[in-house]
Design a protein around this motif. Structure first.
Motif, mmCIF file in Angstrom:
data_model
loop_
_atom_site.group_PDB
_atom_site.id
_atom_site.type_symbol
_atom_site.label_atom_id
_atom_site.label_comp_id
_atom_site.label_asym_id
_atom_site.label_seq_id
_atom_site.Cartn_x
_atom_site.Cartn_y
_atom_site.Cartn_z
ATOM 1 N N ALA A 702 25.137 12.969 25.220
ATOM 2 C CA ALA A 702 26.106 12.923 23.973
ATOM 3 C C ALA A 702 27.306 13.720 24.539
ATOM 4 N N THR A 703 28.644 13.318 24.125
ATOM 5 C CA THR A 703 29.635 14.218 24.527
ATOM 6 C C THR A 703 30.381 14.634 23.202
ATOM 7 N N PRO A 704 31.377 15.218 22.970
ATOM 8 C CA PRO A 704 31.978 15.551 21.762
ATOM 9 C C PRO A 704 32.812 14.516 21.136
ATOM 10 N N ARG A 705 32.898 13.353 21.778
ATOM 11 C CA ARG A 705 33.874 12.045 21.124
ATOM 12 C C ARG A 705 32.560 11.033 21.144
ATOM 13 N N SER A 706 31.285 11.392 20.724
ATOM 14 C CA SER A 706 30.325 10.627 20.773
ATOM 15 C C SER A 706 29.660 10.376 19.098
ATOM 16 N N LEU A 707 29.380 9.501 18.783
ATOM 17 C CA LEU A 707 28.322 9.583 17.354
ATOM 18 C C LEU A 707 26.985 9.245 17.634
ATOM 19 N N ILE A 708 26.172 9.984 16.728
ATOM 20 C CA ILE A 708 24.818 10.172 16.852
ATOM 21 C C ILE A 708 24.415 9.946 15.445
ATOM 22 N N LEU A 709 23.347 8.715 15.712
ATOM 23 C CA LEU A 709 22.611 8.417 14.421
ATOM 24 C C LEU A 709 21.227 8.740 14.592
ATOM 25 N N LEU A 710 20.779 9.589 13.809
ATOM 26 C CA LEU A 710 19.254 10.019 13.753
ATOM 27 C C LEU A 710 18.491 9.371 12.569
ATOM 28 N N ASP A 711 17.802 8.519 12.719
ATOM 29 C CA ASP A 711 16.938 8.096 11.336
ATOM 30 C C ASP A 711 15.715 8.565 11.387
ATOM 31 N N GLU A 712 15.588 9.841 10.792
ATOM 32 C CA GLU A 712 14.181 10.558 10.995
ATOM 33 C C GLU A 712 13.479 10.872 12.271
ATOM 34 N N ILE A 713 13.771 11.992 12.588
ATOM 35 C CA ILE A 713 13.157 12.639 13.698
ATOM 36 C C ILE A 713 11.841 13.501 13.502
ATOM 37 N N GLY A 714 10.769 13.247 14.523
ATOM 38 C CA GLY A 714 9.604 13.995 14.264
ATOM 39 C C GLY A 714 8.691 13.586 13.436
ATOM 40 N N ARG A 715 8.715 12.186 13.095
ATOM 41 C CA ARG A 715 7.846 11.564 11.862
ATOM 42 C C ARG A 715 6.419 11.131 12.627
ATOM 43 N N GLY A 716 6.474 10.919 14.035
ATOM 44 C CA GLY A 716 5.118 10.565 14.824
ATOM 45 C C GLY A 716 4.241 11.710 14.942
ATOM 46 N N THR A 717 4.600 12.967 14.580
ATOM 47 C CA THR A 717 3.754 13.910 14.833
ATOM 48 C C THR A 717 3.253 14.911 13.799
ATOM 49 N N SER A 718 2.730 15.999 13.793
ATOM 50 C CA SER A 718 2.450 16.727 12.530
ATOM 51 C C SER A 718 3.462 17.149 11.877
ATOM 52 N N THR A 719 3.569 17.224 10.423
ATOM 53 C CA THR A 719 4.719 17.371 9.627
ATOM 54 C C THR A 719 5.315 18.898 10.355
ATOM 55 N N TYR A 720 4.555 19.863 10.566
ATOM 56 C CA TYR A 720 5.166 21.181 11.046
ATOM 57 C C TYR A 720 5.918 20.939 12.231
ATOM 58 N N ASP A 721 5.253 20.220 13.344
ATOM 59 C CA ASP A 721 6.074 20.173 14.602
ATOM 60 C C ASP A 721 7.198 19.302 14.239
ATOM 61 N N GLY A 722 6.987 18.288 13.562
ATOM 62 C CA GLY A 722 7.935 17.353 13.551
ATOM 63 C C GLY A 722 9.010 17.979 12.847
ATOM 64 N N TYR A 723 9.021 18.847 11.729
ATOM 65 C CA TYR A 723 9.978 19.431 11.060
ATOM 66 C C TYR A 723 10.670 20.650 11.947
ATOM 67 N N SER A 724 9.829 21.180 13.062
ATOM 68 C CA SER A 724 10.337 22.267 13.906
ATOM 69 C C SER A 724 11.394 21.440 14.951
ATOM 70 N N ILE A 725 10.913 20.310 15.278
ATOM 71 C CA ILE A 725 11.747 19.650 16.259
ATOM 72 C C ILE A 725 12.942 19.165 15.655
ATOM 73 N N ALA A 726 12.865 18.898 14.367
ATOM 74 C CA ALA A 726 14.189 18.169 13.799
ATOM 75 C C ALA A 726 15.089 19.328 13.544
ATOM 76 N N ARG A 727 14.683 20.526 13.313
ATOM 77 C CA ARG A 727 15.579 21.469 12.885
ATOM 78 C C ARG A 727 16.231 22.134 14.184
ATOM 79 N N ALA A 728 15.406 22.171 15.433
ATOM 80 C CA ALA A 728 15.885 22.436 16.513
ATOM 81 C C ALA A 728 16.935 21.604 17.241
ATOM 82 N N VAL A 729 16.784 20.257 16.670
ATOM 83 C CA VAL A 729 17.741 19.115 17.085
ATOM 84 C C VAL A 729 18.999 19.245 16.352
ATOM 85 N N VAL A 730 18.896 19.577 15.143
ATOM 86 C CA VAL A 730 20.193 19.685 14.339
ATOM 87 C C VAL A 730 20.898 20.953 14.840
#
Ligand SMILES: Nc1ncnc2c1ncn2[C@@H]1O[C@H](COP(=O)(O)OP(=O)(O)OP(=O)(O)O)[C@@H](O)[C@H]1O
Length: 881
Positions: A702-730
């Motif tokens: 992604a570049t500064p001119r891109s647009l990213i749509l994320l529909d739920e990240i980390g759903r396929g693993t444990s809640t804690y792992d998923g949340y941690s990944i999602a937060r790090a991604v944000v």
């Protein structure tokens, strides 16, 4: 004893040269195939296998035949399955010394080199893709032999070949040729195969840049490729040279209708990779199976389906391409939008243009057939009707004082073909037969000699009709008939009971089940005259037809330019029509970072939602609203909201009006999407793995001119792992390249909303719902701030999950909520932004009594001391006191 027929022997000869093709022989009214090819054909086409003669080993030879008239339906079935088909016909030199008819391969049809439009399903482009490359530098070419369109590009790719794949996903080639070095590259091979194209090795010198260069300049008759934009791109040249050579060797012709190459660069267009194309349902709805859908040209409920009401095949193909390649240049976009705007405003002109355009057939493909020499008289009639519409289009625009520079340019490119139309009107009959062999194509009055021959033949036929009458009277046989067949010629037919009345001068010709056939010397004489006039007439008609065809072929360049201009005009008139019919408005496009949409709608979903689609606003920029976190119950409309934003941007950047009351779009260079629900189980990777691979691609590219749509990240693993990944991604996207990327992130991890305030450019929004008598009412309205409930159990109830399960889920939820903070979103901090009027949302969120009291204060009547006391009392209340 050798029982092989000459055709069988010729089959082995052809097979020797075309080992990888199924060989078909034109034998009279049949296409026949022998041996193993016959076995494959019989199986694939579900037709009966017969036997004829013996093969080289003396074993019965299998034979499969299809009638000539059914070729158009049978051959495409083989080609679509990826087979190459070689057609053997009688060669120029018809017979050798022994009188044996010589047949040989006259063309090979492969999925990507089908020139005959009757063999292509639908009107979409049928591309041959050619790839050349070394290390990570690649050249790509796309050639549509049926229309003559030829495109090329060169770029550097990554280890996963994402750019090659994204180009292939956009263009959807029917076949891809590669040198063996690339063919054997497993990763590239597998990824291309997944797209559904037939892959073939083409291991020749044709890929050598020097050979390719010489070949291309010779073909186009130019000194340099500078004018086509690829002079300094050796890999683009090598892929183009190979594509042209492959098309020529299969078609065994010069392919003069391929008249130039257009070089394009990725940075001219917004990049839409295959995942995004699929997730946003741009060309095809997700109801279709992806693997099959690449070969299937239907569009399901897609964006293309909503906006494609083009009138011509050229327009349809161009619109498709424009949708896959939205523009980046604000100047070009403004030009397009000005043109659409003008046609939106000129209602009568729009109506006229569209009705004239609807008269126009597939000129591009008709030209291909004319140049290639396989057109028939009906093709020429179609061309004549199409070209006759041009003056009407020019007149309509001339009367309307056109202002748009783009429209004026398009109209100028429309050629003048009144001479061709006049010629065809004079020469070809109105409803000619398909076959050129049987005559009946050329109009009376076009050629004196032909008229004479036709007169001779029809006089002869008239004489025969008179003779029949005369003979009936002379012999007294009322049922006497003069008939004709191609084996015995003309004959007098007398049935058995009347044979005793046959006169002396009748000469017996043939005995049939019901009687006898005779002739007389006078009948024979007329027969010779009629047949010779007929034969000469047919030959002359063919000659005249070929002359006319060549004179049209000599104008092919002009005709192709016109066909392209027609496509552009059709697309503009179409976008204007769609804008009016669907209540779209003209977007503003600019180079800044803002995206502002008021009352935006999802162009596809809005057509199917009763009783009405709820429009929503969005504001994105590179300051405080760069990263929007969207929460809300299941089924609230989060995905729809995110996708509609992307689709509006795509529409704006293709030069279309958009479904909104206002839109201003700071151009986007690439849209990335990560959506959970459509993972490809067939690929053998786990859902979570696929999610992470796609995520990695987004984070890396992604570049500064891109647009990213994320529909739920980390759903396929444990809640804690998923949340941690999602937060790090944000955090990562927010800080990427110190500038961040415009992003929309829908999530059920409510604790993520706590990042607002911590990360400067993150803002929370949620989609409002209200509860009524224990039921959930979806309001579909986006409002600022976060929500902390998913209402998953309510949605499960709506879906018909058994009441017992629902009841138990509620109990468990209560227990979990009491025991764990993570599902309660305790960290959440809600900052209300006043971009939207919360009143609009009609939410049930009750205002706090403190705010209520504050609102009701009459400051004009208060002393400063009163005010201070009231403030102190309110403060105590907020502290819970
Ligand atoms: N603005 C709208 N107006 C009317 N109906 C809408 C709107 N947005 C969505 N819908 C309807 O709601 C359905 C669900 O929407 P969507 O899939 O976007 O929900 P979601 O919040 O992403 O759900 P989940 O969290 O379960 O994935 C859509 O299929 C559509 O029928």
């Amino acid at each position: 004893m050798d029982k092989m027929t000459p055709a069988m022997r010729q089959y082995y000869e052809a097979k020797e040269k075309h080992k990888d093709a199924l060989i078909f022989f034109r034998m009279g009214d049949f296409y026949e195939s022998f041996g193993d090819d016959a076995r494959i054909i019989a199986k694939e086409l579900d037709i009966t296998l017969t036997r004829r003669g013996r093969d080289r080993e003396g074993v019965d030879m299998p034979l499969a035949g299809i009638p000539y008239h059914a070729v158009d339906s049978y051959l495409p079935r083989l080609i679509r399955k990826g087979y190459k088909v070689a057609i053997c016909e009688q060669l120029e030199d018809p017979k050798n010394a022994k009188g044996i008819v010589k047949r040989g391969v006259v063309r090979v049809i492969t999925p990507g080199t089908v020139i005959d439009s009757s063999l292509i399903a639908g009107e979409a482009n049928n591309y041959l893709m050619s790839i050349s490359g070394n290390e990570l530098e690649f050249g790509l070419s796309f050639l549509d032999v049926s229309t003559g369109e030829f495109l090329t590009t060169q770029f550097t790719d990554n280890q996963d070949y994402d750019r090659i794949i994204s180009e292939a996903a956009r263009m959807r080639p029917a076949e891809c040729i590669l040198p063996s070095s690339l063919f054997e590259n497993k990763k590239l091979h597998d990824r291309l195969k997944d797209l559904g194209a037939t892959l073939n090795i083409f291991d020749t010198d044709a890929f050598d840049p020097k050979t390719a260069y010489q070949d291309l300049i010779a073909h186009f008759g130019v000194m340099t490729l500078e004018g086509m934009g690829c002079e300094k791109l050796p890999l683009a040249i090598s892929s183009s040279g190979a594509a042209l050579e492959y098309a020529r060797t299969t078609q065994m012709r010069d392919l003069a209708h391929i008249q130039s190459i257009r070089t394009y660069f990725e940075n001219e267009f917004m990049v839409l990779d295959s995942i995004t194309l699929r997730n946003l349902e741009i060309i095809q709805g997700l109801r279709n199976n992806l693997r099959d859908s690449l070969r299937d040209r239907s569009h399901g409920s897609s964006l293309l389906e909503v906006i494609d009401h083009t009138k011509t095949p050229m327009g349809g193909r161009l619109l498709h391409k424009m949708l896959l390649k939205p523009l980046i240049s604000v100047i070009l976009l403004t030009e397009r939008l000005d043109a659409v705007d003008e046609i939106v405003k000129k209602t009568l002109l729009r109506y006229d243009l569209r009705s004239h355009l609807s008269q126009i057939r597939d000129i591009e493909r008709l030209i291909g057939r004319v140049v290639y020499g396989n057109s028939n008289a009906r093709d020429l009639i179609a061309l004549s009707l199409s070209l006759a519409a041009l003056p009407r289009i020019i007149k309509a625009t001339g009367e309307n004082d056109i202002k748009s520079g783009l429209l004026l340019d398009i109209i100028q490119r429309l050629g003048d073909f009144t001479d061709i139309v006049a010629l065809l009107e004079r020469a070809i009959v109105d409803d000619p037969p398909v076959s050129l062999r049987d005559g009946g194509i050329i109009k009376e009055g076009y050629n004196e000699k032909l008229d004479e021959l036709k007169k001779l033949s029809s006089h002869g036929k008239g004489w025969i009709a008179e003779m029949q009458q005369h003979e009936r009277e002379r012999t007294g046989i009322k049922s006497l008939k003069i008939g004709y067949n191609s084996v015995f010629g003309y004959y007098i037919e007398v049935t058995k009971p009347n044979l005793s009345q046959v006169p002396q001068d009748y000469i017996r010709k043939q005995t049939t089940a019901n009687g006898e056939r005779f002739y007389t010397p006078a009948l024979k004489e007329k027969e010779v005259m009629i047949l010779s006039a007929d034969e000469r007439g047919k030959a002359l008609e063919l000659e005249l037809f070929n002359e006319i065809n060549s004179s049209i072929a000599s104008r092919s360049k002009e005709l192709q330019t016109t066909a392209q201009a027609i496509g552009e005009l059709d697309v503009i008139a179409n976008l204007a029509e769609v804008a009016v019919n669907n209540r779209y408005t003209r977007p503003e496009v600019n180079d800044n970072c803002n995206i502002l949409i008021r009352d935006g709608r999802h162009p596809v979903v809005e057509r199917s939602v009763p009783p009405g689609f709820v429009p929503n606003d969005i504001r994105m920029d590179c300051q405080e609203h760069q990263f929007l976190l969207i929460t809300g119950p299941n089924m609230a409309g989060k995905s729809t909201y995110m996708r509609q934003t992307a689709l509006i941007i795509i529409l704006a950047q293709m030069g279309s009006f958009v479904p909104a009351s206002y839109a201003s779009v700071g151009v986007v260079d690439r849209i990335f999407t990560r959506v959970g629900a459509f993972d490809d189980l067939a690929s053998g990777q786990s859902t979570f793995m696929i999610e992470m691979v796609e995520l990695a691609n987004i984070l890396n590219n992604a570049t500064p001119r891109s647009l990213i749509l994320l529909d739920e990240i980390g759903r396929g693993t444990s809640t804690y792992d998923g949340y941690s990944i999602a937060r790090a991604v944000v955090e990562f996207i927010h800080n990427k390249d110190n500038a961040g990327v415009r992003s929309l992130f829908a999530t059920h991890y409510h604790q993520l909303t706590a990042t607002e305030g911590v990360l400067r450019r993150v803002k929370n929004y949620h989609i409002a719902v209200k509860e009524e008598g224990g039921d959930l009412v979806f309001l579909r309205k986006i409002v600022p701030g976060a929500t902390d409930r998913s209402y998953g159990i309510h949605v499960a109830k709506l879906a018909g999950v058994p009441p017992k399960v629902i009841q138990r889920a509620k109990e468990i939820l209560k227990e979990v909520e009491n025991g764990s903070a993570i599902s309660k979103g305790k960290e959440a901090k809600y900052t209300q932004l006043m971009l939207f009027d919360p009143g609009d949302a009609n939410t049930n969120a009750k205002e706090s009594p403190v705010i209520e009291e504050l609102k009701n204060l009459n400051l004009d009547e208060m002393t400063p001391l009163d005010a201070l006391n009231t403030l102190s009392a309110l403060k105590r209340k907020t502290a819970g006191g």
